[in-house]
Design an enzyme around this catalytic site. Structure first.
Site, PDB file in Angstrom:
ATOM      1  N   GLU A  64       0.917  -1.183   0.014  1.00 43.86           N
ATOM      2  CA  GLU A  64      -0.136  -0.040   0.007  1.00 43.86           C
ATOM      3  C   GLU A  64       1.011   1.181  -0.103  1.00 43.86           C
ATOM      4  O   GLU A  64       1.619   1.302   1.016  1.00 43.86           O
ATOM      5  CB  GLU A  64      -0.807   0.192   1.366  1.00 43.86           C
ATOM      6  CG  GLU A  64      -2.114  -0.724   1.251  1.00 43.86           C
ATOM      7  CD  GLU A  64      -2.709  -0.380   2.807  1.00 43.86           C
ATOM      8  OE1 GLU A  64      -2.663   0.882   3.297  1.00 43.86           O
ATOM      9  OE2 GLU A  64      -3.294  -1.415   3.345  1.00 43.86           O
ATOM     10  N   ASP A 103      -5.586   8.383  11.032  1.00 44.68           N
ATOM     11  CA  ASP A 103      -4.228   8.044  11.503  1.00 44.68           C
ATOM     12  C   ASP A 103      -3.817   8.412  12.752  1.00 44.68           C
ATOM     13  O   ASP A 103      -3.986   9.411  13.342  1.00 44.68           O
ATOM     14  CB  ASP A 103      -2.917   8.415  10.376  1.00 44.68           C
ATOM     15  CG  ASP A 103      -3.186   7.662   9.066  1.00 44.68           C
ATOM     16  OD1 ASP A 103      -3.120   6.223   9.269  1.00 44.68           O
ATOM     17  OD2 ASP A 103      -3.495   8.298   8.155  1.00 44.68           O
TER      18      ASP A 103
END
Lengths: 263, 413
Positions: A49, A60
């Site tokens: 990714e 995140d």
């Protein structure tokens, strides 16, 4: 048909889960990220990714935020993403992109899909785009033969799992826990329930991510999922390529010894 | 800016071109650009709100709190000595500064705190810039016995230290945010991260008419009372509708509440004033509608201060409450349709108006509201002596004494 199908066919034939590793493009530098992603593939990642550094990464935790900040301060531009994807792909790797949606919207959805496909990218994981808002992306992905990898979460209703899986191609991304990215001690319990619920809606391969950091955790998830996604743990070892390789090897070993799920 | 709007590559591809505010679509703007993990909570909130807004018991409870606790209706005060500086136009102030906790923020907070209890949740999180929304949220949580956590950019905790103390006195936990620009935008990011992890027990009490559906529509509806009262009061006190209503716009909650009282009166101009900061260069202002372009931030498509790659550009304003690179999606729609106008006001113009209102009317406005006052002075001169303007005085300026004393040099002996 997805261009990722052969990857999952192979891992299934080997009686194991696939390993997916994440690193932001531009971290620590543009060429440095391409080198590291390639090393991760060499050391056992079946898919990588490639993350797009973004100013407001609300999904995140601190590790990925700090990496994105560093990449942006270092001058990362969106066009650099395609260079990284191209380098990874031409080295024989399978690359998908993970990106918040505004950079794609700003670049132009169709233009982004076209340029990613031209660089050899295979699909996009979209942490803040749900299929309900994604008609233009769904059309562009079909046009340029890219996989659209949407997410489901432990909080997703059965109805939402059904509509999300119906819009997804390549593989489904199941968020293992309710929370942001970042290594955790335990990840398995909510994830196995979510994967079981998703299996009732789809035959797509299901990848589980968020919080995985060790070979043993990878083995646990490999017991019920088709792929294990590891992000922050790679990011925190990206300073030294040797340490990245070490982690990839440990995780690759983990996905090859799937634990039988306990009831 | 219009030309940029039309060349934006993403805009015309968007699927929701139909205008459906009840479902979160203001023309192409709004929507839900959020992680799937939060969609269940947004659906639950929308459903609980839809039920509550039609429930006589909820309506009675909400309007009762606005009257007996917040002190509504707020006054409409004419400001004749201030208006002498506006070319002779008549200016009326909608006195949201007189509400309990000192700003309009209490309206929305009481509504959402009631919804929190209806959802059976026990913990509330909020973001705050100037501290007004944080204080209002801490107040409502104290009143209703809810646990309260407020995220506030570290820069703002320093320039609004007094409000941090107020929130802590009220029993809230204040968490300084040290990521990104350490201001309002980053406080919202941290609140969203908290929410994803704690959504079962926690309501995110968003403080402005932005974010994902149902927030823009719901927050606007809780603030509609501002415009509804103002319309009745100005007709009563001046004998006619105003030529214009004005408000400051950061995220845009006081403005959207004010504007909605007059939105069906085509003769009434709706004018929003944005923080023009130190100039029009990127990073020097927070004039999102005047200088930005369509993009997503914090869950909605709206105007946004962003660079060529879609990275958010940090806003700047002397006013912590307007220091935000996004804006509510309904304002984006009102701008594009031409129903409302948006203009920048600089730090210096705002501070001049801050001092002028204090010295001509004995009313110290919040620096946020001073942006609306400065813009109103300009607008008054354009309208001439027959002009009639209602300006939303969204909050009081006590919290800004530190900034003002430094700006005007009052601390020098």
């Amino acid at each position: 048909m997805s261009r990722l199908d052969p990857v999952f066919a192979r891992s299934r034939a080997e009686g194991r889960a696939a390993l997916i590793g994440y690193l932001p493009a531009g971290y620590p530098t543009v060429d440095g990220s391409a080198e590291r992603l390639t090393a991760m593939i060499d050391s056992g990642c079946d898919i990588v990714e490639v993350g797009v550094p973004y100013s407001d990464p609300v999904m995140d935790g601190p590790t990925v935020q700090a990496a994105a900040d560093l990449a942006l301060r270092g001058g990362f531009r969106l066009r650099d993403l395609f260079r990284v994807v191209e380098q990874v792909s031409s080295a024989g790797g399978h690359a998908v992109v993970m990106t918040y949606w505004n950079p794609v919207h700003r670049y132009g959805v169709d233009r982004f899909a076209r340029d990613l496909a031209a660089a050899g990218g295979l699909g996009v994981i979209t942490p803040d785009l749900i299929p309900d808002e994604g008609a233009d992306w769904i059309a562009a992905a079909a046009e340029h033969d890219l996989d659209r990898i949407f997410l489901v979460a432990p909080s997703s209703s059965t109805e939402r799992i059904a509509t999300t899986t119906a819009a997804t191609t390549g593989f489904l991304y199941a968020a293992a826990v309710m929370g942001v990215t970042g290594a955790r001690d335990r990840v398995g319990v909510a994830a196995s329930g979510l994967v079981a619920r998703a299996r009732e809606c789809t035959d797509l391969p299901i990848a589980v991510g968020l919080g995985v950091r060790s070979g043993d955790q990878a083995a646990e998830i490999a017991g019920f999922a088709d792929a294990v996604v590891v992000g922050s743990a790679f990011v925190s070892r990206a300073g030294e390529v040797a340490k990245l390789r070490e982690l990839a090897e440990e995780l690759a070993d983990g996905v090859r010894r799937p634990m039988v799920p306990s009831r | 800016m219009t030309s940029e709007t039309h060349t934006d590559p993403g805009r015309d591809q968007h699927q929701h071109s139909e205008h459906d505010p009840e479902h979160g679509h203001f023309g192409p703007y709004g929507g839900r650009y959020l992680p799937e993990a939060l969609i269940g909570a947004m659906d639950e909130l929308a459903a609980v709100y839809e039920k509550a807004r039609l429930d006589p018991e909820f309506i009675a409870e909400f309007t009762g709190l606005l009257r007996d606790y917040a002190g509504r209706p707020s006054l409409l005060t004419e400001a004749p000595r201030f208006a002498e500086h506006a070319g002779g136009a008549r200016i009326f102030l909608k006195r949201e500064d007189l509400n309990h906790t000192g700003s309009h923020k209490i309206n929305n907070v009481l509504g959402q705190a009631l919804l929190t209890k209806r959802m059976g949740k026990t913990r509330v999180i909020a973001e705050t810039g100037a501290g007004q929304h944080g204080v209002a949220t801490a107040t409502a949580c104290a009143l209703m016995g809810l646990e309260c956590v407020v995220y506030m950019g570290e820069v703002d905790t320093q320039r609004q230290a007094l409000n941090v103390a107020r929130m802590r006195l009220l029993g809230a936990e204040v968490i300084p945010v040290t990521t990104g620009s350490r201001t309002l935008k980053d406080a919202i990011n941290e609140a969203l991260r908290d929410w994803v992890a704690n959504v079962d027990t926690t309501h995110y009490l968003l403080g402005t008419a932005a974010g994902a559906h149902p927030f823009p529509m719901m927050v606007r509806n809780f603030h509609k009372v501002i415009g509804q009262e103002a319309r009745a009061q100005i007709v009563d006190q001046a004998g006619r509708l105003p030529d214009a209503v004005t408000a400051c716009v950061g995220g845009g909650s006081n403005a959207i509440g004010m504007f909605h009282g007059f939105i069906d009166d085509p003769s009434v101009r709706l004018v929003g004033f944005e923080p023009g900061g130190r100039g029009s260069e990127p990073g020097e202002h927070g004039a999102t509608l005047s200088e930005g372009s369509p993009g997503m931030l914090h869950g909605a498509l709206s105007y946004l201060l962003q660079d060529e790659d879609g990275q958010t550009i940090e806003a700047y304003s002397i006013s912590a409450g307007l220091d935000y690179p996004g804006v509510g999606p309904e304002h984006a729609w009102l701008k594009d349709t031409g129903r409302a106008e948006y203009r920048p006001v600089t730090d210096a113009e705002a501070m001049d108006a801050f001092q002028l209102l204090s010295r001509t009317e004995g009313i110290i406005p919040a620096i946020e509201s001073a942006h609306a006052l400065a813009g109103t002075l300009r607008l008054g001169r354009e309208l001439g002596p027959d002009g009639l303007i209602v300006v939303c005085l969204s909050g009081r300026g006590d919290k800004d004494m530190d900034t003002a004393a430094k700006y005007f040099g009052f601390m020098e002996s």
